[in-house]
Scaffold this active site. Structure first.
Site, short mmCIF file in Angstrom:
data_model
loop_
_atom_site.label_atom_id
_atom_site.label_comp_id
_atom_site.label_asym_id
_atom_site.label_seq_id
_atom_site.Cartn_x
_atom_site.Cartn_y
_atom_site.Cartn_z
N GLU A 1 34.54 44.19 27.75
CA GLU A 1 33.90 44.59 29.01
C GLU A 1 34.52 45.88 29.50
OE1 GLU A 1 34.86 41.41 31.64
OE2 GLU A 1 33.33 40.08 30.85
N ARG B 1 42.54 40.45 45.12
CA ARG B 1 43.40 39.76 44.19
C ARG B 1 44.71 39.33 44.86
NH1 ARG B 1 45.54 43.66 39.51
NH2 ARG B 1 47.61 42.80 39.44
N LYS C 1 36.62 47.98 31.86
CA LYS C 1 37.63 47.69 32.88
C LYS C 1 37.38 48.72 33.98
CE LYS C 1 42.55 46.76 33.49
NZ LYS C 1 42.74 47.25 34.84
N ARG D 1 39.21 44.27 42.77
CA ARG D 1 38.82 42.93 42.34
C ARG D 1 38.31 42.17 43.54
NH1 ARG D 1 41.03 39.90 37.99
NH2 ARG D 1 40.34 37.76 38.03
N PHE E 1 32.04 39.41 36.51
CA PHE E 1 32.48 39.02 35.17
C PHE E 1 32.91 37.57 35.04
CE2 PHE E 1 35.97 41.63 37.03
CZ PHE E 1 36.92 40.63 37.20
P1 AMP Z 1 45.93 45.33 35.72
O1 AMP Z 1 46.51 45.36 37.09
O2 AMP Z 1 46.04 46.63 34.98
O3 AMP Z 1 46.38 44.15 34.91
O4 AMP Z 1 44.37 45.13 35.89
C1 AMP Z 1 43.80 43.94 36.35
C2 AMP Z 1 42.62 44.28 37.20
O5 AMP Z 1 41.58 44.88 36.45
C3 AMP Z 1 41.94 43.07 37.79
O6 AMP Z 1 42.60 42.60 38.94
C4 AMP Z 1 40.57 43.61 38.13
O7 AMP Z 1 40.59 44.13 39.45
C5 AMP Z 1 40.39 44.78 37.19
N1 AMP Z 1 39.21 44.69 36.33
C6 AMP Z 1 38.32 45.69 36.17
N2 AMP Z 1 37.34 45.33 35.31
C7 AMP Z 1 37.62 44.07 34.91
C8 AMP Z 1 36.97 43.16 34.01
N3 AMP Z 1 35.87 43.48 33.35
N4 AMP Z 1 37.58 41.93 33.84
C9 AMP Z 1 38.72 41.61 34.48
N5 AMP Z 1 39.36 42.43 35.34
C10 AMP Z 1 38.82 43.66 35.55
#
Ligand code: AMP
Length: 563
Positions: A252, A274, A254, A259, A345
């Protein structure tokens, strides 16, 4: 139970540093209470009065606390300010003033845990005209019946400065130790975690653990309007690595946004970040679209909202989204200026049924059935289902060319598991080592920057004790607009001023990049980041989610190897 008992425990916890020692002390304390009192006791033992999703704070700054101390003790304000300069800790000031109080109390009463908890909640609920005076008199009322030790800790709780080195892991282990046999330990830990992730309230969890045991914890279900912890991805070295391990995956985009965990109950909609904060008011456009385009009476779904430029269909800079999160007025106007696109998602709950143990591929299908997509506004997250590395690489490049952060690779068979785990979700994004740190202090700038807090002292977290350890100061990476925003966010968090420097409550998380990590005696972590730069303000992260001392040490060592 007397409030004094818990104060004696705070004092002990402050003095001992071993994790197991702290856990034992708390477990013994928890055993002594039950029902509602147990719930309050557990929350007070971490100094928590309101849960994050309640969107409430006690709202008492040091000035009000000083007035309350004055009212309860008879010391005049000027005197109290001098003592504050001398002790540097209002808790100690309260202790001193109550010990040497200048006015007689006419009747004595012992404070109980329940009473203190209830009164503190009451303080946070006062609103509108006269609320400041009511806060002062309620706090003064509590201080009036306090002994010196109680006064010290009451004030520290109120100011959110209870530094007793107790993080979530310790509370969890203490609940397990208090209410389960050693032979049940592993299972109990699992279900205490499970219930906490859903309810977000260790008080409630302790109560269920004590009175209903593991079966009770297992029965815990999401409550609409109360956010649950989210599932996250771990960093993958490469696309190949993930395909090798899982075969066909759901890839998917990102998205680079916010979130959103969205709860719907008929026409009522809640949006949580989040960090489990309620941002429903800030996103009336999303509420509207959910009402219109989600075809379910009750559900909990998740997605990412990002600010979309309607003309180019590309993301606007992330700071635009920050503006939306912080805006308290003209919300309708700004939601038109900075529209967001919601990309869904996941689904966790639908009309009474929960999907924690439903494979992702099935959850996706269930989600698809209830979403009516609408161009630019709401859609399922862009995805492909593949084990072809080339195809996934192309998909990744497309995500980057559309200015998104990268891609997620998700194991189609994975359950919804809170937090980050191997075997579930993986993130692939361009490599740049950064650290998520929390700001604990700040300095006013010079010249044109003198009205802004523009240099920030930041810290990582010791994962066992929750203690924050500094590792550098940063002043680059922000625009003028962002300095202004930071100043606005940090000012209400100021605890103490020393010349040009202020200490702040650790709430604001930033992502910093750097050139190198060095050993340094100047910071309490023992390390310093060289040439740090703020890459972004992490609105979405709480202080519990910042990087740890352990990671800082690992990064330090790994660069040694490379060099
Ligand atoms: P990280 O802090 O780098 O681990 O990123 C996690 C965050 O990516 C999540 O809290 C979401 O806000 C964001 N995110 C964006 N697209 C997605 C997706 N397709 N699936 C899950 N998380 C996503």
């Amino acid at each position: 139970m007397r409030f004094f008992e818990i104060c004696e425990i705070y004092e002990k916890l402050e003095k001992i540093s071993s994790k197991i020692g702290k856990t034992e002390i708390l477990a013994n304390l928890f055993k002594k209470a039950e029902g509602e009192e147990l719930k309050k006791l557990v929350l007070l033992s971490t100094g928590q009065i309101f849960l994050p999703f309640e969107n409430r704070e006690l709202g008492i700054a040091s000035k009000l606390v000083m007035r309350s101390i004055s009212k309860a003790s008879g010391f005049d304000l000027k005197n109290i300010e001098e003592l504050y300069v001398k002790f540097g800790d209002l808790g100690k000031v309260a202790e001193y003033c109550i010990k040497n109080r200048k006015q007689k109390i006419f009747f004595k009463k012992e404070l109980t845990v329940s009473e203190v908890y209830d009164k503190l909640r009451e303080i946070g609920l006062y609103e509108g005209e006269g609320s400041q005076d009511r806060k002062i008199s309620t706090l003064a009322g509590l201080l009036n019946f306090s002994n010196p030790l109680e006064a010290r800790y009451l004030v520290r709780i109120v100011l959110d400065e209870l530094r007793i080195g107790v993080a979530e892991g310790i509370i969890r282990d203490a609940i397990v130790m208090a209410f389960f046999k050693p032979s049940e330990k592993e299972k109990a830990q699992y279900y205490v975690d499970f219930a906490w992730n859903i309810l977000g309230d260790f008080g409630e969890v302790a109560k269920i653990a004590k009175h209903e045991g593991i079966e009770g914890l297992k029965r815990v279900k999401p409550v609409l309007g109360r956010p649950i912890q989210v599932m996250l991805g771990i960093k993958a070295e490469s696309i190949e690595e993930v395909i090798k391990r899982h075969g066909k995956v759901i890839a998917e985009f990102k998205y680079d946004g916010l979130r959103m965990q969205i709860h719907k109950q008929k026409d009522k909609v809640w949006i949580f970040t989040r960090r489990l904060e309620d941002v429903t008011k800030q996103f009336p456009d999303v509420v509207e679209i959910i009402r219109k385009n989600i075809l379910a009476d009750e559900c909990i779904i998740e997605g990412e909202a990002w600010p979309i430029d309607i003309n180019t269909k590309l993301p606007m800079p992330f700071q635009k989204l920050s503006q939306r999160i912080h805006r308290k007025y003209d919300i309708e106007k700004i939601s038109k200026e900075i529209p967001v696109q919601l990309n869904l998602f996941d689904i966790i709950y639908l009309n009474g049924e929960t999907f924690f143990e439903t494979p992702l591929i099935k959850r996706r299908e269930i989600l698809k059935n209830i979403v009516k997509e609408e161009e630019l506004k709401i859609q399922l997250a862009e995805s492909i289902y593949s084990d072809n590395i080339k195809e996934i690489e192309e998909f990744y490049n497309r995500a980057l060319s559309l200015k998104q952060e990268g891609i997620m690779l998700k194991n189609p068979q994975s359950f919804y598991i809170f937090g980050r785990h191997v075997g579930g979700w993986y993130k692939i994004k361009p490599i740049m080592e950064t650290l998520d740190v929390v700001i604990v202090g700040a300095e006013y700038g010079e010249g044109s920057r003198s009205k802004w807090l523009s240099r920030y002292l930041f810290a990582v977290r010791d994962e066992d004790t929750g203690e924050l350890l500094t590792c550098g100061m940063v002043s680059t990476g922000l625009t003028e607009e962002q300095f202004e925003l930071m100043t606005e966010m940090l000012t209400p968090l100021i605890i103490k001023r020393e010349g040009n420097f202020v200490w702040v409550k650790p709430k604001i998380v930033v992502e910093v990049s750097y050139q190198e990590i060095q050993k340094s005696p100047n910071y309490t972590s023992g390390y310093a980041l060289r040439f740090p730069r703020i890459e972004r303000i992490r609105e979405d992260k709480s202080v519990n989610e910042i990087d740890t001392l352990k990671r800082l040490e690992e990064l330090y060592k790994s660069q040694g190897k490379a060099g």
